[in-house]
Design an enzyme around this catalytic site. Structure first.
Site, PDB file in Angstrom:
ATOM      1  N   VAL A   1       0.834  -1.211   0.000  1.00  0.00           N
ATOM      2  CA  VAL A   1       0.000   0.000   0.000  1.00  0.00           C
ATOM      3  C   VAL A   1       0.870   1.263   0.000  1.00  0.00           C
ATOM      4  O   VAL A   1       0.673   2.185  -0.799  1.00  0.00           O
ATOM      5  CB  VAL A   1      -0.930   0.020   1.245  1.00  0.00           C
ATOM      6  CG1 VAL A   1      -1.661   1.354   1.349  1.00  0.00           C
ATOM      7  CG2 VAL A   1      -1.912  -1.111   1.182  1.00  0.00           C
TER       8      VAL A   1
ATOM      9  N   LYS B   1      15.083  -3.552   2.705  1.00  0.00           N
ATOM     10  CA  LYS B   1      14.075  -3.105   1.739  1.00  0.00           C
ATOM     11  C   LYS B   1      14.441  -1.708   1.215  1.00  0.00           C
ATOM     12  O   LYS B   1      14.378  -1.450   0.009  1.00  0.00           O
ATOM     13  CB  LYS B   1      12.702  -3.063   2.417  1.00  0.00           C
ATOM     14  CG  LYS B   1      11.553  -2.924   1.454  1.00  0.00           C
ATOM     15  CD  LYS B   1      10.249  -2.647   2.147  1.00  0.00           C
ATOM     16  CE  LYS B   1       9.533  -3.897   2.583  1.00  0.00           C
ATOM     17  NZ  LYS B   1       8.240  -3.601   3.231  1.00  0.00           N
TER      18      LYS B   1
ATOM     19  N   THR C   1      -5.290  -0.582   6.896  1.00  0.00           N
ATOM     20  CA  THR C   1      -6.653  -1.007   7.221  1.00  0.00           C
ATOM     21  C   THR C   1      -6.750  -1.272   8.718  1.00  0.00           C
ATOM     22  O   THR C   1      -6.036  -2.123   9.249  1.00  0.00           O
ATOM     23  CB  THR C   1      -7.007  -2.272   6.424  1.00  0.00           C
ATOM     24  OG1 THR C   1      -6.905  -1.944   5.040  1.00  0.00           O
ATOM     25  CG2 THR C   1      -8.413  -2.748   6.726  1.00  0.00           C
TER      26      THR C   1
ATOM     27  N   PHE D   1      -8.432   1.423  -1.649  1.00  0.00           N
ATOM     28  CA  PHE D   1      -9.259   0.364  -2.241  1.00  0.00           C
ATOM     29  C   PHE D   1      -8.522  -0.306  -3.402  1.00  0.00           C
ATOM     30  O   PHE D   1      -9.123  -0.730  -4.385  1.00  0.00           O
ATOM     31  CB  PHE D   1     -10.605   0.953  -2.708  1.00  0.00           C
ATOM     32  CG  PHE D   1     -11.362   1.631  -1.601  1.00  0.00           C
ATOM     33  CD1 PHE D   1     -11.985   0.887  -0.604  1.00  0.00           C
ATOM     34  CD2 PHE D   1     -11.418   3.011  -1.514  1.00  0.00           C
ATOM     35  CE1 PHE D   1     -12.659   1.507   0.440  1.00  0.00           C
ATOM     36  CE2 PHE D   1     -12.095   3.650  -0.479  1.00  0.00           C
ATOM     37  CZ  PHE D   1     -12.716   2.894   0.504  1.00  0.00           C
ATOM     38  N   LEU D   2      -7.197  -0.349  -3.306  1.00  0.00           N
ATOM     39  CA  LEU D   2      -6.381  -0.915  -4.385  1.00  0.00           C
ATOM     40  C   LEU D   2      -6.436  -2.433  -4.361  1.00  0.00           C
ATOM     41  O   LEU D   2      -6.428  -3.037  -3.288  1.00  0.00           O
ATOM     42  CB  LEU D   2      -4.914  -0.520  -4.198  1.00  0.00           C
ATOM     43  CG  LEU D   2      -4.606   0.924  -3.839  1.00  0.00           C
ATOM     44  CD1 LEU D   2      -3.134   1.079  -3.528  1.00  0.00           C
ATOM     45  CD2 LEU D   2      -5.031   1.801  -4.990  1.00  0.00           C
TER      46      LEU D   2
ATOM     47  N   PHE E   1     -17.082  -9.713  -8.921  1.00  0.00           N
ATOM     48  CA  PHE E   1     -16.926 -10.549  -7.726  1.00  0.00           C
ATOM     49  C   PHE E   1     -17.973 -11.652  -7.634  1.00  0.00           C
ATOM     50  O   PHE E   1     -18.415 -12.027  -6.559  1.00  0.00           O
ATOM     51  CB  PHE E   1     -16.867  -9.684  -6.451  1.00  0.00           C
ATOM     52  CG  PHE E   1     -15.499  -9.076  -6.298  1.00  0.00           C
ATOM     53  CD1 PHE E   1     -15.095  -8.049  -7.125  1.00  0.00           C
ATOM     54  CD2 PHE E   1     -14.591  -9.587  -5.380  1.00  0.00           C
ATOM     55  CE1 PHE E   1     -13.818  -7.523  -7.048  1.00  0.00           C
ATOM     56  CE2 PHE E   1     -13.304  -9.073  -5.292  1.00  0.00           C
ATOM     57  CZ  PHE E   1     -12.918  -8.031  -6.137  1.00  0.00           C
TER      58      PHE E   1
ATOM     59  N   ALA F   1     -17.015 -17.913  -9.275  1.00  0.00           N
ATOM     60  CA  ALA F   1     -16.894 -19.026  -8.323  1.00  0.00           C
ATOM     61  C   ALA F   1     -15.524 -19.683  -8.487  1.00  0.00           C
ATOM     62  O   ALA F   1     -14.900 -19.590  -9.535  1.00  0.00           O
ATOM     63  CB  ALA F   1     -17.998 -20.038  -8.590  1.00  0.00           C
TER      64      ALA F   1
ATOM     65  N   CYS G   1      -5.769  -9.377   2.492  1.00  0.00           N
ATOM     66  CA  CYS G   1      -6.817  -8.404   2.818  1.00  0.00           C
ATOM     67  C   CYS G   1      -8.106  -9.077   3.273  1.00  0.00           C
ATOM     68  O   CYS G   1      -8.505  -8.918   4.435  1.00  0.00           O
ATOM     69  CB  CYS G   1      -7.063  -7.508   1.617  1.00  0.00           C
ATOM     70  SG  CYS G   1      -5.575  -6.625   1.150  1.00  0.00           S
TER      71      CYS G   1
ATOM     72  N   LYS H   1      -3.847 -14.583  -6.404  1.00  0.00           N
ATOM     73  CA  LYS H   1      -4.591 -14.109  -7.575  1.00  0.00           C
ATOM     74  C   LYS H   1      -3.573 -13.824  -8.661  1.00  0.00           C
ATOM     75  O   LYS H   1      -2.371 -13.762  -8.379  1.00  0.00           O
ATOM     76  CB  LYS H   1      -5.429 -12.875  -7.235  1.00  0.00           C
ATOM     77  CG  LYS H   1      -4.609 -11.690  -6.768  1.00  0.00           C
ATOM     78  CD  LYS H   1      -5.461 -10.477  -6.475  1.00  0.00           C
ATOM     79  CE  LYS H   1      -5.840  -9.768  -7.738  1.00  0.00           C
ATOM     80  NZ  LYS H   1      -6.457  -8.465  -7.512  1.00  0.00           N
TER      81      LYS H   1
HETATM   82  C1  UGA Z   1      -8.991  -6.414  -2.038  1.00  0.00           C
HETATM   83  C2  UGA Z   1     -10.052  -5.403  -2.489  1.00  0.00           C
HETATM   84  O1  UGA Z   1     -10.595  -5.796  -3.750  1.00  0.00           O
HETATM   85  C3  UGA Z   1      -9.446  -4.005  -2.614  1.00  0.00           C
HETATM   86  O2  UGA Z   1     -10.464  -3.067  -2.923  1.00  0.00           O
HETATM   87  C4  UGA Z   1      -8.789  -3.630  -1.290  1.00  0.00           C
HETATM   88  O3  UGA Z   1      -8.178  -2.359  -1.353  1.00  0.00           O
HETATM   89  C5  UGA Z   1      -7.744  -4.662  -0.935  1.00  0.00           C
HETATM   90  O4  UGA Z   1      -8.375  -5.950  -0.840  1.00  0.00           O
HETATM   91  C6  UGA Z   1      -7.126  -4.287   0.391  1.00  0.00           C
HETATM   92  O5  UGA Z   1      -7.831  -4.222   1.387  1.00  0.00           O
HETATM   93  O6  UGA Z   1      -5.945  -3.922   0.415  1.00  0.00           O
HETATM   94  P1  UGA Z   1      -7.044  -7.797  -3.256  1.00  0.00           P
HETATM   95  O7  UGA Z   1      -7.090  -8.655  -2.040  1.00  0.00           O
HETATM   96  O8  UGA Z   1      -5.738  -7.275  -3.717  1.00  0.00           O
HETATM   97  O9  UGA Z   1      -8.006  -6.510  -3.065  1.00  0.00           O
HETATM   98  O10 UGA Z   1      -7.632  -8.613  -4.497  1.00  0.00           O
HETATM   99  P2  UGA Z   1      -9.087  -8.945  -5.070  1.00  0.00           P
HETATM  100  O11 UGA Z   1      -9.077  -8.723  -6.523  1.00  0.00           O
HETATM  101  O12 UGA Z   1     -10.151  -8.263  -4.304  1.00  0.00           O
HETATM  102  O13 UGA Z   1      -9.179 -10.523  -4.822  1.00  0.00           O
HETATM  103  C7  UGA Z   1      -9.192 -11.084  -3.523  1.00  0.00           C
HETATM  104  C8  UGA Z   1      -9.413 -12.588  -3.609  1.00  0.00           C
HETATM  105  O14 UGA Z   1     -10.745 -12.874  -4.026  1.00  0.00           O
HETATM  106  C9  UGA Z   1      -8.484 -13.310  -4.595  1.00  0.00           C
HETATM  107  O15 UGA Z   1      -8.015 -14.505  -4.000  1.00  0.00           O
HETATM  108  C10 UGA Z   1      -9.384 -13.616  -5.774  1.00  0.00           C
HETATM  109  O16 UGA Z   1      -8.979 -14.766  -6.480  1.00  0.00           O
HETATM  110  C11 UGA Z   1     -10.719 -13.829  -5.072  1.00  0.00           C
HETATM  111  N1  UGA Z   1     -11.886 -13.590  -5.938  1.00  0.00           N
HETATM  112  C12 UGA Z   1     -12.153 -12.349  -6.419  1.00  0.00           C
HETATM  113  C13 UGA Z   1     -12.751 -14.642  -6.241  1.00  0.00           C
HETATM  114  O17 UGA Z   1     -12.556 -15.802  -5.809  1.00  0.00           O
HETATM  115  N2  UGA Z   1     -13.850 -14.391  -7.023  1.00  0.00           N
HETATM  116  C14 UGA Z   1     -14.129 -13.159  -7.516  1.00  0.00           C
HETATM  117  O18 UGA Z   1     -15.158 -13.007  -8.215  1.00  0.00           O
HETATM  118  C15 UGA Z   1     -13.247 -12.103  -7.201  1.00  0.00           C
END
Ligand code: UGA
Length: 429
Positions: free
Chosen positions: A11, A35, A121, A152-153, A249, A252, A260, A320
């Site tokens: 972040v 780092k 957070t 919200f990144l 989101f 499945a 996060c 991811k």
């Molecule tokens: C998440 C939020 O999306 C961000 O908005 C937030 O800022 C961030 O947490 C944080 O608090 O720092 P992130 O964890 O980087 O972001 O990634 P996401 O794209 O949200 O995915 C999270 C997990 O959900 C991944 O394991 C992804 O594979 C899974 N996922 C996502 C699903 O299984 N299905 C979906 O439809 C979407």
């Protein structure tokens, strides 16, 4: 503006580099001297698309600096963003000791007005604690404000997300703080929601919890699909076309991971229970997320029967795509469980192998997706990297010992896989 970023994790680094790119003078601080050395050499401790270029460009033009001294950064800046880690304790509560330590150090080094902004957070009411800590440790007559400005990144698209947010939330207690943050965010043509600090803190936890809830909801519906042989991708599409629900989101799969959702959900549950609220709904979100991994393991057993002595190829390790982050990646639990059942694992990930090596024992790491297929009894998809979508499936089939693909992220079409001669399993289809 002169900005200090305390905590140069994912972040802090992304925020610092982007603020510098917008013309601000930024110092990113971290207590991890290795780092800082790495960053000063123009290298990154994480893989994040677009970040290296941004860091190199802005260090070259001297708008972005790195330091291990909080004191120096505090003295030189008017706005100080707290971006340190808030890892989970065993009971799910967020460990805020780093936030407290930073607040104390900031207070001790303040000699003029500072705006201290929480970006880490944190549970609701942390801003109050930060304010009390600074009040206690600050030298007399130095004015300051505390604010909350949640991020919200998403990892993997953090740089893009920072420059293209849906909204900016600022939780403030004074007009002065509001003006500074509004000026900072002036280049962004998106709604700026101004709230009190506690509401801003809640917006962050509630947003992540709601997104996690959406994922677990669709995974539960995928379980229904599995039972009656319906197709979750069609069901998701049908639900998502309703604008009130939205398409995103609703993919499945083997569930959410990362640093996060699991952590923030647990912390939200914890703070809710502390406030005397019920947590059943959010606990169920976590339980469904766990059950997805068990369903996947059962599918592997169904396809291969006994796992003892079987060689299983795994594509994708990071939680991811487009990140090398392995924290709370579903791949860790799934691979460990398959090994306990006797399977031999060979795995490939485009970015996460260096980090995976320290987290997974007795896994053979391959140098390409095809090398994973060679003589394996089955191929598992655990992360939906684009390069896996584009594999030459004829080649994959030839290389596998048995044409079995078990897809935890639903990246292939069941009918195409069937017509190509694969025994194909996926989640809820
Ligand atoms: C998440 C939020 O999306 C961000 O908005 C937030 O800022 C961030 O947490 C944080 O608090 O720092 P992130 O964890 O980087 O972001 O990634 P996401 O794209 O949200 O995915 C999270 C997990 O959900 C991944 O394991 C992804 O594979 C899974 N996922 C996502 C699903 O299984 N299905 C979906 O439809 C979407």
């Amino acid at each position: 503006m002169k900005i200090a970023i305390i905590g140069s994790g994912y972040v802090g680094l992304v925020t610092g580099a982007c603020f510098a790119d917008l013309g601000n003078e930024v110092i990113c601080v971290d207590h991890d001297q290795e780092k800082i050395k790495l960053l000063n050499k123009g290298k990154l401790p994480i893989y994040e698309p677009g970040l290296l270029e941004l860091v190199q460009k802005n260090t070259k033009n001297k708008r972005l600096k790195f330091s291990s001294l909080v004191s120096e950064a505090v003295k030189k800046s008017e706005i100080i963003f707290i971006c340190v880690g808030t890892p989970p304790r065993d009971n799910g509560e967020a460990d805020l000791s780093a936030v407290e330590a930073v607040a104390q150090t900031i207070a001790k080094n303040m000699t003029s007005y500072k705006l201290i902004v929480e970006k880490s957070t944190v549970p609701v009411e942390t801003g109050l604690q930060v304010k009390n800590t600074i009040q206690e440790f600050v030298k007399k007559n130095v004015a300051f404000d505390v604010a909350s400005n949640p991020e919200f990144l998403r990892e993997g698209s953090a740089v893009y997300d920072l420059f293209h947010p849906d909204r900016i939330v600022i939780g403030v207690e004074s007009k002065r703080a509001e003006k500074i943050l509004k000026d900072l965010y002036k280049p962004f043509k998106v709604p700026i929601l101004v709230t009190d600090i506690k509401s801003a803190e809640l917006i962050k936890h509630a947003s992540n919890s709601f997104l996690a809830l959406k994922i677990s909801f669709i995974n539960l519906v995928a379980q229904y699909c599995e039972k009656v042989q319906a197709d979750i991708s069609k069901v998701s599409e049908g639900i998502g076309l309703d604008k009130r629900i939205g398409k995103s989101f609703l993919n499945a799969g083997i569930g959410f991971g990362g640093f996060c959702f699991p952590k923030d959900l647990s912390a939200f549950i914890h703070i809710g229970e502390k406030l005397g609220l019920t947590s059943g709904l959010l606990r169920e979100v976590l339980d469904i997320n766990e059950s997805q991994k068990n369903i996947f393991i059962k599918m592997v057993e169904q396809a291969l029967w006994n796992l003892s002595g079987k060689k299983i190829g795994v594509l994708g390790l990071s939680f991811k795509p487009d990140t090398d982050d392995m924290r709370y990646a579903p791949s860790i639990d799934i691979i460990t469980r398959l090994q306990q059942l006797g399977a031999e694992i060979i795995a490939y990930d485009p970015q996460a192998i260096p980090k995976a090596k320290s987290m997974l024992k007795n896994v053979k790491f391959a140098s390409s997706a095809y090398a994973v297929c060679q003589n394996s009894d089955a191929l598992l998809i655990l992360t939906e990297w684009n390069e896996f979508r584009e594999l030459d499936l004829k080649k994959v089939k030839k290389m596998l010992k048995r044409p079995i693909v078990i897809d935890g992220r639903n990246i292939y079409s069941p009918s195409e896989m069937k017509s190509s001669g694969f025994k194909y399993y996926s989640m809820g289809r």
